[in-house]
Write a protein that holds these residues in place. Structure first.
Motif, mmCIF file in Angstrom:
data_model
loop_
_atom_site.group_PDB
_atom_site.id
_atom_site.type_symbol
_atom_site.label_atom_id
_atom_site.label_comp_id
_atom_site.label_asym_id
_atom_site.label_seq_id
_atom_site.Cartn_x
_atom_site.Cartn_y
_atom_site.Cartn_z
ATOM 1 N N GLU A 24 129.035 78.111 -124.057
ATOM 2 C CA GLU A 24 129.473 76.726 -123.878
ATOM 3 C C GLU A 24 128.309 75.758 -123.969
ATOM 4 O OE1 GLU A 24 131.995 73.926 -120.732
ATOM 5 O OE2 GLU A 24 131.625 76.044 -120.294
ATOM 6 N N TYR A 25 127.147 76.163 -123.455
ATOM 7 C CA TYR A 25 125.970 75.300 -123.468
ATOM 8 C C TYR A 25 124.845 75.969 -124.256
ATOM 9 C CZ TYR A 25 128.513 72.980 -119.735
ATOM 10 O OH TYR A 25 129.477 72.338 -119.013
ATOM 11 N N PRO A 26 124.020 75.184 -124.949
ATOM 12 C CA PRO A 26 122.932 75.758 -125.750
ATOM 13 C C PRO A 26 121.812 76.304 -124.883
ATOM 14 C CG PRO A 26 122.777 73.368 -125.741
ATOM 15 C CD PRO A 26 124.066 73.710 -125.049
ATOM 16 N N VAL A 158 124.595 68.328 -131.171
ATOM 17 C CA VAL A 158 125.160 69.020 -132.333
ATOM 18 C C VAL A 158 125.837 70.311 -131.895
ATOM 19 C CG1 VAL A 158 124.640 70.065 -134.569
ATOM 20 C CG2 VAL A 158 123.394 68.020 -133.844
ATOM 21 N N TYR A 159 125.198 71.017 -130.979
ATOM 22 C CA TYR A 159 125.735 72.291 -130.484
ATOM 23 C C TYR A 159 127.135 72.108 -129.917
ATOM 24 C CZ TYR A 159 125.612 76.880 -128.192
ATOM 25 O OH TYR A 159 125.872 78.164 -127.806
ATOM 26 N N ARG A 160 127.358 70.989 -129.231
ATOM 27 C CA ARG A 160 128.672 70.726 -128.628
ATOM 28 C C ARG A 160 129.763 70.610 -129.684
ATOM 29 N NH1 ARG A 160 126.682 66.799 -124.718
ATOM 30 N NH2 ARG A 160 127.491 65.184 -126.084
ATOM 31 N N ASP A 187 124.277 78.809 -138.974
ATOM 32 C CA ASP A 187 122.927 78.363 -138.603
ATOM 33 C C ASP A 187 122.742 78.395 -137.090
ATOM 34 O OD1 ASP A 187 122.117 77.818 -141.256
ATOM 35 O OD2 ASP A 187 123.101 75.867 -141.192
ATOM 36 N N ILE A 188 123.771 77.951 -136.357
ATOM 37 C CA ILE A 188 123.699 77.952 -134.899
ATOM 38 C C ILE A 188 123.595 79.378 -134.368
ATOM 39 C CG2 ILE A 188 124.875 77.307 -132.768
ATOM 40 C CD1 ILE A 188 123.934 74.916 -134.351
#
Length: 200
Positions: A24-26, A158-160, A187-188
């Motif tokens: 959920e979080y980076p 961006v991750y979100r 990419d993530i």
């Protein structure tokens, strides 16, 4: 689905397909980055007015799920150094555009077996397709599943888009409209994998 279970619908679909799920979080390392650090700069793009041959080439020879639509040819027919971002088109929509255009030109349904096998008569390879027009022109930059961020946007934002909104593509575009690159879900995941490997 969100009401019936604590995980999001996107997470549930991923589990069913046995896909790797984003947290959920980076991680702490990703938080330190900006969009420019995570993007792929060498991007396969579609011209706002592109040839049928090039569109067919992209569909057959790449596995990308979508393409930034750019304008990179000036009024004199010369290629611009900095392609201008115009919109985003999914692979599926591009295939449908190509099929419909060939149907009009050939006066019959073309023999397009799949997005992996596209047969175009040689005399039509250099015919053009108004991709941007088919998308509705210069719409807001959030249309057609393509989110847009500037190069200096923090990666935690961006991750979100990927972890919470289920985005598959984020185009990196500066305030002048120049396309710098694209960030995909892959990419993530690579960033996550690289950090896990560094910790081991």
């Amino acid at each position: 689905a969100d009401f019936m279970c604590p995980e999001s619908f996107i997470t549930q679909v991923g589990l069913i397909k046995r896909l790797r799920i984003l947290e959920e979080y980076p991680s702490s390392e990703i938080v330190k980055l900006e969009a420019r650090h995570a993007m792929t700069a060498n991007v396969q793009t579609v011209e706002s007015m592109d040839t049928l041959g090039h569109i067919a080439h992209l569909l057959v020879n790449t596995r990308h799920n979508g393409f930034p639509v750019v304008h990179s040819i000036d009024e004199k027919g010369n290629r611009m150094l900095k392609p201008q971002f115009r919109n985003f088109v999914t692979r599926r929509k591009l295939f449908v555009m190509l099929r419909n255009e060939l149907k009009v030109k050939l006066k019959e349904l073309p023999e397009l077996v799949s997005q992996d096998r596209v047969r175009i008569p040689p005399e039509l390879l250099h015919e053009t397709l108004d991709v941007l027009g088919k998308l509705g022109g210069n719409k807001a930059l959030y249309t057609n599943l393509g989110m847009v961020v500037q190069p200096d946007v923090p990666m935690y934002r961006v991750y979100r888009f990927f972890s919470q909104l289920g985005m598959r593509h984020v185009c990196v575009v500066d305030p002048t409209g120049t396309l710098h690159g694209i960030i995909t879900r892959s990419d993530i995941l690579l960033l996550d994998a690289a950090e896990e490997a560094a910790e081991e």
